[in-house]
Scaffold this motif. Structure first.
Motif, PDB file in Angstrom:
ATOM      1  N   UNK A  81       0.864  -1.172   0.000  1.00  0.00           N
ATOM      2  CA  UNK A  81       0.000   0.000   0.000  1.00  0.00           C
ATOM      3  C   UNK A  81       0.906   1.229   0.000  1.00  0.00           C
ATOM      4  N   UNK A  82       0.657   2.143  -0.920  1.00  0.00           N
ATOM      5  CA  UNK A  82       1.497   3.324  -1.064  1.00  0.00           C
ATOM      6  C   UNK A  82       0.721   4.572  -0.646  1.00  0.00           C
TER       7      UNK A  82
ATOM      8  N   UNK B   6      -1.457   3.822  10.521  1.00  0.00           N
ATOM      9  CA  UNK B   6      -0.851   4.998  11.157  1.00  0.00           C
ATOM     10  C   UNK B   6      -0.214   5.909  10.101  1.00  0.00           C
ATOM     11  N   UNK B   7       0.496   5.308   9.151  1.00  0.00           N
ATOM     12  CA  UNK B   7       1.131   6.092   8.076  1.00  0.00           C
ATOM     13  C   UNK B   7       0.104   6.840   7.230  1.00  0.00           C
TER      14      UNK B   7
ATOM     15  N   UNK C  79      -9.602  13.070   7.055  1.00  0.00           N
ATOM     16  CA  UNK C  79      -9.689  12.222   8.251  1.00  0.00           C
ATOM     17  C   UNK C  79      -9.847  10.752   7.871  1.00  0.00           C
ATOM     18  N   UNK C  80      -9.183   9.890   8.628  1.00  0.00           N
ATOM     19  CA  UNK C  80      -9.384   8.449   8.490  1.00  0.00           C
ATOM     20  C   UNK C  80     -10.411   8.060   9.551  1.00  0.00           C
ATOM     21  N   UNK C  81     -11.594   7.664   9.108  1.00  0.00           N
ATOM     22  CA  UNK C  81     -12.680   7.330  10.037  1.00  0.00           C
ATOM     23  C   UNK C  81     -12.564   5.900  10.577  1.00  0.00           C
ATOM     24  N   UNK C  82     -12.078   4.996   9.733  1.00  0.00           N
ATOM     25  CA  UNK C  82     -11.973   3.605  10.158  1.00  0.00           C
ATOM     26  C   UNK C  82     -11.104   2.841   9.174  1.00  0.00           C
ATOM     27  N   UNK C  83     -10.651   1.696   9.619  1.00  0.00           N
ATOM     28  CA  UNK C  83      -9.967   0.722   8.773  1.00  0.00           C
ATOM     29  C   UNK C  83     -10.591  -0.617   9.125  1.00  0.00           C
ATOM     30  N   UNK C  84     -11.202  -1.254   8.150  1.00  0.00           N
ATOM     31  CA  UNK C  84     -11.901  -2.518   8.364  1.00  0.00           C
ATOM     32  C   UNK C  84     -11.110  -3.656   7.736  1.00  0.00           C
ATOM     33  N   UNK C  85     -10.899  -4.710   8.514  1.00  0.00           N
ATOM     34  CA  UNK C  85     -10.267  -5.916   7.994  1.00  0.00           C
ATOM     35  C   UNK C  85     -11.358  -6.959   7.851  1.00  0.00           C
TER      36      UNK C  85
END
Length: 172
Positions: A100-101, A139-140, A151-157
């Motif tokens: 992921x870049x 985090x990056x 804004x980053x609201x969420x990261x779903x796996x």
């Protein structure tokens, strides 16, 4: 309770599909049903649609790539009212990883004029627990996107059977 039972379904008398059971369908019928479900979801996730219910995004991502045998990293770009601008599958990986870049994610956010994003990717292994690499890239991306006021609201796996939310775990 099954996923189907959790949905707000029409009364049995007005639901033409209520008698169907997944176990009764042949493989081609199941494949067709999945394609039909993706079409229904794409109608529900049109640009301008408000993402005010985390469960809808979970269902969408699970259906989109919960069954894949390789990793996909996607981003949902949202405006300042959390309406969908664009859904992009930005990176494709292998069975156990995906590069992921940050630069590409920031560039797409700016192109979309996004105010917020929801990150998502699948774990083909079936284990939804965030890895240290998942935490690092989150985090990056959060830092890189903050530089341009996104804004980053969420990261779903996503896996076939479960979804882990970084926001719910306090990791965002």
């Amino acid at each position: 309770m099954s996923n189907v039972a959790q949905l707000n379904l029409l009364p049995e008398s007005s639901n033409r599909l209520s008698h169907l059971k997944a176990s009764q369908l042949s493989l081609p019928e199941q494949d067709h049903l999945i394609l039909l479900a993706l079409d229904v979801l794409s109608l529900r996730y049109q640009p301008g649609e408000v993402m005010d219910c985390p469960d809808r995004m979970r269902d969408y991502l699970r259906l989109r790539f919960g069954e894949l045998e390789y990793e996909i990293f996607s981003v949902v770009f949202l405006d300042n009212r959390h309406r969908i601008i664009q859904f992009d599958e930005l990176f494709r990986g292998t069975i156990d990883g995906c590069s992921v870049h940050s630069r590409i994610v920031v560039q797409r956010a700016l192109e979309c004029n996004a105010a917020a994003v929801i990150l998502g990717h699948n774990h083909p292994s079936g284990v939804a627990e965030p890895s240290s690499a998942d935490k690092t890239i989150t985090h990056r991306l959060k830092e890189a996107l903050a530089l341009v006021d996104v804004r980053v609201l969420d990261h779903l796996i996503v896996t076939r059977g479960s979804i882990v939310s970084f926001a719910e775990r306090g990791l965002i």
